[in-house]
Scaffold this motif. Structure first.
Motif, short mmCIF file in Angstrom:
data_model
loop_
_atom_site.label_atom_id
_atom_site.label_comp_id
_atom_site.label_asym_id
_atom_site.label_seq_id
_atom_site.Cartn_x
_atom_site.Cartn_y
_atom_site.Cartn_z
N VAL A 148 11.52 16.40 -5.39
CA VAL A 148 10.50 15.67 -5.41
C VAL A 148 9.92 14.14 -4.57
CG1 VAL A 148 9.50 15.12 -7.83
CG2 VAL A 148 11.51 16.84 -7.99
N THR A 149 8.52 14.42 -4.34
CA THR A 149 8.26 13.65 -3.26
C THR A 149 7.63 12.73 -4.17
OG1 THR A 149 8.22 14.99 -1.89
CG2 THR A 149 6.99 13.16 -1.29
N VAL A 150 7.50 11.24 -3.86
CA VAL A 150 6.18 10.47 -4.79
C VAL A 150 5.46 10.10 -3.78
CG1 VAL A 150 5.90 8.52 -5.97
CG2 VAL A 150 8.27 10.09 -6.59
N SER A 151 4.25 10.20 -4.21
CA SER A 151 3.56 9.38 -2.71
C SER A 151 3.29 8.33 -3.11
CB SER A 151 1.73 10.25 -2.94
OG SER A 151 1.37 11.34 -3.76
N ASN A 152 2.76 7.79 -1.53
CA ASN A 152 2.67 5.87 -1.24
C ASN A 152 1.76 5.06 -2.00
OD1 ASN A 152 4.88 5.98 0.52
ND2 ASN A 152 3.70 6.28 1.78
N ILE A 153 2.04 4.14 -2.50
CA ILE A 153 0.57 3.55 -3.92
C ILE A 153 -0.52 2.91 -2.41
CG2 ILE A 153 -0.19 1.95 -5.10
CD1 ILE A 153 2.76 2.44 -6.84
N VAL A 154 -1.06 3.30 -2.42
CA VAL A 154 -2.37 1.65 -1.49
C VAL A 154 -3.22 1.58 -1.86
CG1 VAL A 154 -4.33 2.52 0.18
CG2 VAL A 154 -2.00 4.61 0.93
N ASP A 155 -3.10 0.69 -2.02
CA ASP A 155 -4.03 -0.47 -2.73
C ASP A 155 -5.30 -0.75 -2.79
OD1 ASP A 155 -3.73 -3.03 -4.56
OD2 ASP A 155 -4.91 -3.13 -3.17
N PRO A 156 -5.79 0.09 -3.83
CA PRO A 156 -7.06 0.64 -3.65
C PRO A 156 -8.20 -0.78 -2.96
CG PRO A 156 -6.58 -0.07 -6.06
CD PRO A 156 -5.93 -0.02 -4.91
N ILE A 157 -7.35 -2.05 -3.69
CA ILE A 157 -8.48 -3.52 -3.18
C ILE A 157 -8.30 -3.92 -2.10
CG2 ILE A 157 -8.70 -6.13 -3.81
CD1 ILE A 157 -8.22 -5.17 -6.73
N PHE A 158 -7.32 -3.63 -0.92
CA PHE A 158 -7.16 -4.30 0.17
C PHE A 158 -6.18 -3.07 1.59
CE2 PHE A 158 -5.72 -7.53 -2.57
CZ PHE A 158 -5.57 -8.48 -2.22
N GLY A 159 -6.85 -1.72 0.51
CA GLY A 159 -5.82 -1.12 1.61
C GLY A 159 -4.84 -0.77 2.23
N ARG A 160 -3.66 -1.35 1.87
CA ARG A 160 -2.55 -1.73 2.08
C ARG A 160 -1.44 -0.48 1.34
NH1 ARG A 160 -0.96 -6.20 5.59
NH2 ARG A 160 0.63 -5.31 5.96
N ARG A 161 -0.80 0.21 2.50
CA ARG A 161 0.27 0.84 1.22
C ARG A 161 1.81 -0.39 1.21
NH1 ARG A 161 5.50 2.40 2.74
NH2 ARG A 161 4.97 1.67 4.49
N TRP A 162 2.10 -0.04 -0.43
CA TRP A 162 2.90 -0.85 -1.14
C TRP A 162 4.34 -0.96 -0.54
CZ3 TRP A 162 1.15 -2.45 -7.16
CH2 TRP A 162 -0.14 -2.76 -7.00
N SER A 163 4.40 -2.28 0.18
CA SER A 163 5.58 -2.38 1.00
C SER A 163 6.40 -3.01 0.93
CB SER A 163 5.51 -1.84 2.14
OG SER A 163 5.04 -2.58 3.39
N SER A 164 7.55 -2.88 1.15
CA SER A 164 8.57 -4.54 1.71
C SER A 164 7.47 -5.64 2.54
CB SER A 164 10.14 -4.03 1.25
OG SER A 164 10.79 -3.25 0.44
N SER A 165 7.85 -4.86 3.75
CA SER A 165 7.43 -5.89 4.88
C SER A 165 5.56 -6.13 4.48
CB SER A 165 6.62 -3.60 6.11
OG SER A 165 7.76 -3.27 5.57
N TRP A 166 4.94 -5.36 3.63
CA TRP A 166 4.05 -6.26 3.21
C TRP A 166 3.92 -7.21 2.53
CZ3 TRP A 166 -0.85 -4.28 -0.59
CH2 TRP A 166 -1.54 -5.37 -0.89
#
Length: 331
Positions: A148-166
């Motif tokens: 089962v694959t869970v899609s990445n969350i792309v923040d609607p305000i900042f346009g960034r993928r939610w990640s530890s790097s961010w």
């Protein structure tokens, strides 16, 4: 939650996810919550397979390569999501050299007997990250589990993928408010209180000092409003609770005094009685107040620090506090 350090046997059936989960941010939570929900549906054990040290620390060793949170805090946050078992696998270059098939066969199928493996869509595994979601689906057909694959969350305000790097990027910029937005909670660091130069107590600002070398990812140098979490009662073999108190937090090198070596110094508003030397405490960052500065005089520094206390109280919504009489400091 059960914590495994060695490869289990006779385990399962299970629903598993694999990852570093540094910080256990909101994107991680979505994956782990899916694992827990599917495990309940299948009457299986929910399992998180994570690693210590983290792969990036092994492949890119650097003293500055800090974790967002310590392993104990990572485990606590995973447990809070309702996971049954977390397996902490030691990660080294030998482990990293396994092919995708070897990893799935020896670290998923044989020990965990998975019914379902839940992953993020950008997940890679095996030697040189040669395995991906499609690789895992093909191996699932061979070994009898679904993916089962869970899609990445792309923040609607900042346009960034939610990640530890961010999160690490935001902390390096001192943007702790936005880091909290991605993490789903305020960023915190854990460390042992050490003796400092005792300069603050002479000025009316006694602090609990942590050596920045030995704690997790610290925000950029500056002054912050936040909270100090400490065992209560302190210096007890069996503390009964955590006391949470408002604090003005300084991160950096005290440029006014020409100090070297970064520290985290937390001044608890209105308290002169805290003896925390040797205690493990948690410092939580809520809002950045200002940069660290060198002032033209001691009076100018003290005036600015008085304003820091007032701004901290306003940010945290607690009663305003003033500088403490140095003669009243008892610890």
């Amino acid at each position: 939650m059960q914590i495994l350090r060695d490869k289990p046997s006779g385990f399962g059936p299970s629903v598993v996810t694999i990852g570093t989960f540094d910080g256990v941010h909101t994107g991680h939570k979505r994956i782990i919550e899916k694992v827990v929900a599917l495990a309940h549906e299948r009457e299986a054990v929910s399992v998180v397979l994570t690693f210590d040290p983290l792969p990036r620390q092994v492949h890119h060793p650097d003293p500055k390569n800090k974790l967002i949170c310590s392993l104990p805090d990572r485990l606590t946050r995973i447990e809070q999501l309702g996971v049954d078992t977390t397996w902490v696998q030691h990660y080294d270059l030998d482990f990293a050299a396994q092919s995708p098939t070897e990893f799935v066969r020896d670290y998923l199928v044989a020990p965990l007997h998975p019914l379902v493996v839940v992953i993020g869509e950008d997940m890679h595994f095996g030697a040189k990250n040669s395995g991906d979601a499609q690789t895992l689906r093909e191996l699932g057909k061979q070994y009898g589990f679904t993916v089962v694959t869970v899609s990445n969350i792309v923040d609607p305000i900042f346009g960034r993928r939610w990640s530890s790097s961010w999160v690490r990027e935001l902390l390096a910029q001192g943007r702790v408010d936005q880091a909290a937005y991605v993490l789903g909670r305020a960023h915190s660091v854990r460390g042992t209180v050490i003796h400092g130069k005792r300069r603050g107590r002479k000025l009316g600002f006694p602090t609990a000092n942590l050596d920045a070398e030995f704690v997790e990812a610290i925000p950029a140098d500056g002054v912050y409003a936040g909270w100090l979490r400490m065992p209560y009662p302190p210096h007890s073999e069996n503390p009964t609770s955590l006391e949470v108190v408002p604090a003005a937090i300084s991160v950096g090198t005290s440029p006014h005094f020409g100090d070297v070596g970064r520290t985290v110094e937390a001044h608890v508003l209105g308290r002169a009685d805290l003896d925390l030397y040797g205690e493990e405490v948690v410092v939580e960052f809520v809002h950045r107040i200002r940069d660290n500065l060198a002032f033209h005089s001691l009076d100018a520094l003290l005036e600015r620090m008085d304003r820091d206390l007032l701004e901290t109280a306003v940010v945290l919504g607690v009663p305003k506090s003033q500088r403490i009489d140095p003669g009243a400091v008892t610890a």
